[in-house]
Design a protein around this motif. Structure first.
Motif, PDB file in Angstrom:
ATOM      1  N   ALA A 144     -56.053  -4.190 -17.098  1.00 21.67           N
ATOM      2  CA  ALA A 144     -55.700  -3.651 -15.789  1.00 21.67           C
ATOM      3  C   ALA A 144     -54.541  -4.490 -15.281  1.00 21.67           C
ATOM      4  CB  ALA A 144     -56.878  -3.708 -14.829  1.00 21.67           C
ATOM      5  N   ALA A 145     -53.404  -3.867 -15.004  1.00 17.27           N
ATOM      6  CA  ALA A 145     -52.198  -4.589 -14.603  1.00 17.27           C
ATOM      7  C   ALA A 145     -51.823  -4.192 -13.186  1.00 17.27           C
ATOM      8  CB  ALA A 145     -51.047  -4.277 -15.556  1.00 17.27           C
ATOM      9  N   VAL A 146     -51.629  -5.186 -12.325  1.00 24.49           N
ATOM     10  CA  VAL A 146     -51.348  -4.945 -10.910  1.00 24.49           C
ATOM     11  C   VAL A 146     -49.891  -5.284 -10.619  1.00 24.49           C
ATOM     12  CG1 VAL A 146     -51.968  -5.507  -8.549  1.00 24.49           C
ATOM     13  CG2 VAL A 146     -53.735  -5.465 -10.319  1.00 24.49           C
ATOM     14  N   ALA A 147     -49.144  -4.299 -10.116  1.00 29.91           N
ATOM     15  CA  ALA A 147     -47.724  -4.468  -9.838  1.00 29.91           C
ATOM     16  C   ALA A 147     -47.430  -4.047  -8.404  1.00 29.91           C
ATOM     17  CB  ALA A 147     -46.888  -3.643 -10.815  1.00 29.91           C
ATOM     18  N   GLY A 148     -46.218  -4.353  -7.955  1.00 28.75           N
ATOM     19  CA  GLY A 148     -45.788  -3.993  -6.615  1.00 28.75           C
ATOM     20  C   GLY A 148     -44.916  -5.088  -6.036  1.00 28.75           C
ATOM     21  N   THR A 149     -44.131  -4.733  -5.027  1.00 28.03           N
ATOM     22  CA  THR A 149     -43.247  -5.705  -4.398  1.00 28.03           C
ATOM     23  C   THR A 149     -44.042  -6.762  -3.646  1.00 28.03           C
ATOM     24  OG1 THR A 149     -41.693  -3.865  -4.097  1.00 28.03           O
ATOM     25  CG2 THR A 149     -41.177  -5.933  -2.978  1.00 28.03           C
ATOM     26  N   HIS A 150     -45.163  -6.375  -3.045  1.00 26.56           N
ATOM     27  CA  HIS A 150     -45.991  -7.305  -2.284  1.00 26.56           C
ATOM     28  C   HIS A 150     -47.460  -7.118  -2.654  1.00 26.56           C
ATOM     29  CE1 HIS A 150     -42.402  -6.623   0.090  1.00 26.56           C
ATOM     30  NE2 HIS A 150     -42.824  -5.417   0.391  1.00 26.56           N
ATOM     31  N   GLY A 151     -48.222  -8.194  -2.566  1.00 28.86           N
ATOM     32  CA  GLY A 151     -49.678  -8.100  -2.666  1.00 28.86           C
ATOM     33  C   GLY A 151     -50.260  -8.195  -4.058  1.00 28.86           C
TER      34      GLY A 151
ATOM     35  N   LEU B  32     -48.808  -1.158  -5.840  1.00 27.04           N
ATOM     36  CA  LEU B  32     -49.149  -1.287  -4.424  1.00 27.04           C
ATOM     37  C   LEU B  32     -48.059  -0.756  -3.513  1.00 27.04           C
ATOM     38  CD1 LEU B  32     -50.409  -4.945  -4.803  1.00 27.04           C
ATOM     39  CD2 LEU B  32     -51.870  -2.928  -4.533  1.00 27.04           C
ATOM     40  N   ASN B  33     -46.820  -0.996  -3.894  1.00 26.14           N
ATOM     41  CA  ASN B  33     -45.670  -0.617  -3.072  1.00 26.14           C
ATOM     42  C   ASN B  33     -44.410  -0.789  -3.901  1.00 26.14           C
ATOM     43  OD1 ASN B  33     -45.486  -3.614  -2.855  1.00 26.14           O
ATOM     44  ND2 ASN B  33     -47.116  -3.317  -1.365  1.00 26.14           N
ATOM     45  N   VAL B  34     -43.349  -0.136  -3.491  1.00 26.08           N
ATOM     46  CA  VAL B  34     -42.047  -0.268  -4.157  1.00 26.08           C
ATOM     47  C   VAL B  34     -40.982  -0.402  -3.070  1.00 26.08           C
ATOM     48  CG1 VAL B  34     -40.378   0.723  -5.741  1.00 26.08           C
ATOM     49  CG2 VAL B  34     -42.810   1.156  -6.103  1.00 26.08           C
ATOM     50  N   GLU B  35     -40.355  -1.580  -3.017  1.00 25.44           N
ATOM     51  CA  GLU B  35     -39.235  -1.822  -2.114  1.00 25.44           C
ATOM     52  C   GLU B  35     -38.149  -2.559  -2.890  1.00 25.44           C
ATOM     53  OE1 GLU B  35     -39.710  -3.232   1.929  1.00 25.44           O
ATOM     54  OE2 GLU B  35     -41.886  -3.065   1.707  1.00 25.44           O
ATOM     55  N   LEU B  36     -36.932  -2.477  -2.408  1.00 21.96           N
ATOM     56  CA  LEU B  36     -35.841  -3.173  -3.077  1.00 21.96           C
ATOM     57  C   LEU B  36     -35.985  -4.677  -2.880  1.00 21.96           C
ATOM     58  CD1 LEU B  36     -33.269  -3.069  -4.718  1.00 21.96           C
ATOM     59  CD2 LEU B  36     -31.983  -2.760  -2.594  1.00 21.96           C
ATOM     60  N   ASP B  37     -36.009  -5.399  -3.974  1.00 16.97           N
ATOM     61  CA  ASP B  37     -36.095  -6.857  -3.976  1.00 16.97           C
ATOM     62  C   ASP B  37     -35.510  -7.324  -5.305  1.00 16.97           C
ATOM     63  OD1 ASP B  37     -36.655  -9.422  -3.163  1.00 16.97           O
ATOM     64  OD2 ASP B  37     -38.827  -9.268  -3.414  1.00 16.97           O
ATOM     65  N   HIS B  38     -35.471  -8.635  -5.491  1.00 19.06           N
ATOM     66  CA  HIS B  38     -34.966  -9.224  -6.742  1.00 19.06           C
ATOM     67  C   HIS B  38     -33.556  -8.693  -7.032  1.00 19.06           C
ATOM     68  CE1 HIS B  38     -39.076 -10.507  -7.082  1.00 19.06           C
ATOM     69  NE2 HIS B  38     -39.494  -9.260  -7.133  1.00 19.06           N
TER      70      HIS B  38
ATOM     71  N   MET C 105     -35.010   0.273  -9.199  1.00 17.62           N
ATOM     72  CA  MET C 105     -36.397  -0.170  -9.127  1.00 17.62           C
ATOM     73  C   MET C 105     -37.348   0.972  -9.470  1.00 17.62           C
ATOM     74  SD  MET C 105     -36.964  -3.136  -6.361  1.00 17.62           S
ATOM     75  CE  MET C 105     -38.195  -3.768  -7.482  1.00 17.62           C
ATOM     76  N   TYR C 106     -37.066   2.170  -8.950  1.00 17.16           N
ATOM     77  CA  TYR C 106     -37.912   3.317  -9.302  1.00 17.16           C
ATOM     78  C   TYR C 106     -37.911   3.538 -10.811  1.00 17.16           C
ATOM     79  CZ  TYR C 106     -38.416   4.914  -4.442  1.00 17.16           C
ATOM     80  OH  TYR C 106     -38.732   5.025  -3.117  1.00 17.16           O
ATOM     81  N   ALA C 107     -36.748   3.431 -11.418  1.00 24.71           N
ATOM     82  CA  ALA C 107     -36.662   3.621 -12.871  1.00 24.71           C
ATOM     83  C   ALA C 107     -37.487   2.575 -13.603  1.00 24.71           C
ATOM     84  CB  ALA C 107     -35.199   3.564 -13.314  1.00 24.71           C
ATOM     85  N   ALA C 108     -37.452   1.346 -13.110  1.00 26.51           N
ATOM     86  CA  ALA C 108     -38.238   0.285 -13.740  1.00 26.51           C
ATOM     87  C   ALA C 108     -39.730   0.556 -13.621  1.00 26.51           C
ATOM     88  CB  ALA C 108     -37.894  -1.065 -13.110  1.00 26.51           C
TER      89      ALA C 108
ATOM     90  N   ALA D  89     -51.064   5.542  -1.161  1.00 29.64           N
ATOM     91  CA  ALA D  89     -50.558   6.769  -0.546  1.00 29.64           C
ATOM     92  C   ALA D  89     -49.811   6.495   0.752  1.00 29.64           C
ATOM     93  CB  ALA D  89     -51.723   7.724  -0.289  1.00 29.64           C
ATOM     94  N   ASP D  90     -49.984   5.292   1.309  1.00 34.53           N
ATOM     95  CA  ASP D  90     -49.349   4.962   2.589  1.00 34.53           C
ATOM     96  C   ASP D  90     -47.968   4.337   2.429  1.00 34.53           C
ATOM     97  OD1 ASP D  90     -51.761   5.813   3.542  1.00 34.53           O
ATOM     98  OD2 ASP D  90     -52.484   3.821   4.129  1.00 34.53           O
ATOM     99  N   ASP D  91     -47.593   4.005   1.207  1.00 30.10           N
ATOM    100  CA  ASP D  91     -46.298   3.372   0.966  1.00 30.10           C
ATOM    101  C   ASP D  91     -45.307   4.400   0.435  1.00 30.10           C
ATOM    102  OD1 ASP D  91     -44.635   0.788   0.501  1.00 30.10           O
ATOM    103  OD2 ASP D  91     -44.528   1.852  -1.409  1.00 30.10           O
ATOM    104  N   PRO D  92     -44.161   4.573   1.090  1.00 28.94           N
ATOM    105  CA  PRO D  92     -43.203   5.597   0.643  1.00 28.94           C
ATOM    106  C   PRO D  92     -42.741   5.396  -0.798  1.00 28.94           C
ATOM    107  CG  PRO D  92     -42.651   4.838   2.853  1.00 28.94           C
ATOM    108  CD  PRO D  92     -43.720   3.925   2.348  1.00 28.94           C
ATOM    109  N   GLY D  93     -42.505   4.130  -1.184  1.00 29.25           N
ATOM    110  CA  GLY D  93     -42.041   3.883  -2.538  1.00 29.25           C
ATOM    111  C   GLY D  93     -43.079   4.219  -3.583  1.00 29.25           C
ATOM    112  N   ALA D  94     -44.342   3.862  -3.324  1.00 25.62           N
ATOM    113  CA  ALA D  94     -45.408   4.178  -4.266  1.00 25.62           C
ATOM    114  C   ALA D  94     -45.641   5.683  -4.338  1.00 25.62           C
ATOM    115  CB  ALA D  94     -46.691   3.455  -3.865  1.00 25.62           C
TER     116      ALA D  94
END
Length: 479
Positions: free
Chosen positions: A115-122, A186-192, A202-205, A223-228
């Motif tokens: 189980a792999a957990v990804a996202g900009t935060h959290g 969890l979420n997708v925002e521009l970072d790094h 980032m979406y492509a990644a 479902a509450d995060d626009p990027g996700a």
């Protein structure tokens, strides 16, 4: 059987450069527990390095060619290791393979149910919640997390069960190396910004990450995060992939019905669908023992991922109540002179705002005072103004110089970008030239009932104990 390119445990002799780091030490620990002859080096000694020695690892202080044994089977590096490191140069001379830490982690995941957990935060919080919950259920998972749960090296565990929970790092695209059964975004925002030039990149990644999910596997998104949500829309309908959404949004599969603050905890109520949990469907309320809505959502992400793995969901919800936090995520450091001091890893504006809102809800009538350290020149260049606006949620803030980590300075990029933006937003913000000045400033302004938060991904974490000591000295003089 060892994964391709990796020796079996009995003959394995990996060498880790930066072995004491959060991303490296956990992998080194598990390999040591599996019987490998682990060695490595780090820039300075640390409790983590000493704990690895207690497990039988050889840990050198400083980086030098002679630290690399001639019979090392591979050298493991992270993206923070510079190309001119003498140990990687020595590896090239000896013909020893140099692999990224993500390759080493991918090898550990082979033969398990990952189980792999990804996202900009959290990521760290959610990974640790899932790991703690599954462990409390007696499922004996293995896990590697980018933070300690309750002591040195506690962010990694070599379990006997089938499940392996791992934090998946998007910062350098290394999460593309994994083939999880369940993936969480969890979420997708521009970072790094040194890696990604645009949100579309980032979406492509993340699409590539989702494409690596094993056939019949599950992608869990917020479902509450626009990027996700955007990611889910892009991959939904892909053959052999189930997409599950959680959150307060009406179309969420695991719907959050309410988050009720209860001091330093929250009570979360969710609606569980029958097609996911069968007879356990219906409303479920459980406790999250850390404050803030974003931590409550992280717990629901862990609950949804656990359900996708087949864990008994109501038992898992109760087990999540045993979670008491992870290092550097609103971690209490102590109280002195009536002032509570906490530490947080938050360094992106969204994380900063979420943590400040969480502590505001627990500070009562006291003020929230922040010592903030911007992390990376590239991030400060792109997001410094947003960092400053986030600091406007505090009553006062002291801002340190930019922590460079692996980056070289960028002309014109300093913490003044953050301070100026904070002041423009009406905040009380000042710059501090160094840690000594920051400690003196915040300890001098703190009053009984206030809450001090050290914030950032660099060495600002070291200031909490110093602030407490200064407050105790002040209290002693006043008594």
């Amino acid at each position: 059987m060892a994964p391709a390119g990796f020796a079996s445990a009995a003959t394995d002799r990996p060498h880790f450069i930066g072995i004491g780091g959060a991303g490296m030490s956990g992998i080194a620990k598990i390999l040591a527990l599996r019987g490998a002859r682990v060695a490595g080096s780090d820039a300075k000694d640390s409790p983590t390095a000493r704990a690895l020695r207690d497990l039988g690892a050889t840990v050198h202080i400083g980086h030098a060619a002679e630290h690399l044994a001639a019979d090392a089977t591979r050298v493991v590096v992270s993206s923070a290791i510079r190309a001119d490191n003498p140990e990687t140069a020595r590896a090239a001379e000896l013909g020893i393979p140099v692999v990224h830490r993500s390759d080493a982690l991918a090898a550990l995941l082979a033969g398990t149910r990952p189980a792999a957990v990804a996202g900009t935060h959290g990521k760290t919080t959610t990974t640790s919640m899932l790991a703690v919950g599954l462990t409390a259920l007696g499922l004996d998972p293995s896990y590697v997390i980018g933070g300690d749960i309750d002591g040195l090296l506690s962010g990694a565990r070599h379990g006997g069960g089938e499940i392996f929970v791992a934090e998946a790092d998007e910062s350098d695209r290394s999460f593309h190396k994994y083939a999880p059964e369940v993936a969480v975004v969890l979420n997708v925002e521009l970072d790094h910004h040194a890696t990604y030039a645009s949100l579309e990149e980032m979406y492509a990644a993340y699409e590539t990450f989702a494409a690596g999910i094993r056939p019949g596997g599950t992608l869990v998104v917020c479902a509450d995060d626009p990027g996700a949500r955007e990611l889910a829309a892009r991959v939904r309908g892909r053959a052999g992939l189930r997409v599950l959404a959680y959150g307060a949004a009406p179309d969420a599969d695991v719907r959050v019905l309410g988050v009720l603050p209860r001091g330093q905890a929250s009570e979360v109520t969710v609606a569980l669908p029958e097609d996911l949990v069968g007879a356990e469907a219906g409303e479920l309320a459980f406790t999250v023992s850390v404050p803030g809505r974003h931590y409550a959502l992280n717990a629901v992400a862990a609950l949804t991922a656990g359900a996708a793995l087949g864990a008994p969901v109501r038992g898992l919800a109760s087990a999540l109540g045993t979670y008491r936090g992870v290092g550097r995520r609103l971690q209490p450091k102590g109280t002195a002179a009536g002032v509570a001091v906490l530490d947080t890893y938050a360094h992106h504006p969204t994380e900063m705002a979420a943590d400040l809102e969480a502590v505001r809800g627990t500070a009562g009538d006291g003020r929230v005072l922040v010592v903030y350290q911007p992390h990376l020149f590239s991030r400060t260049r792109e997001l410094g103004a947003e960092m400053g606006r986030a600091l406007a949620l505090a009553d006062a803030s002291v801002v340190l110089a930019v922590y460079p980590a692996r980056e070289d300075p960028i002309p014109g990029v300093t913490s003044a970008l953050v301070v100026d933006a904070a002041r423009a937003a009406g905040a009380d913000a000042t710059a501090a030239p160094d840690g000594d000045a920051a400690v003196a400033a915040v300890a001098g302004m703190a009053k009984p009932g206030d809450l001090v938060l050290t914030m950032g991904a660099g060495d600002v974490t070291d200031l909490g104990p110093r602030i407490l000591a200064r407050l105790r000295d002040r209290e002693s003089l006043e008594s």
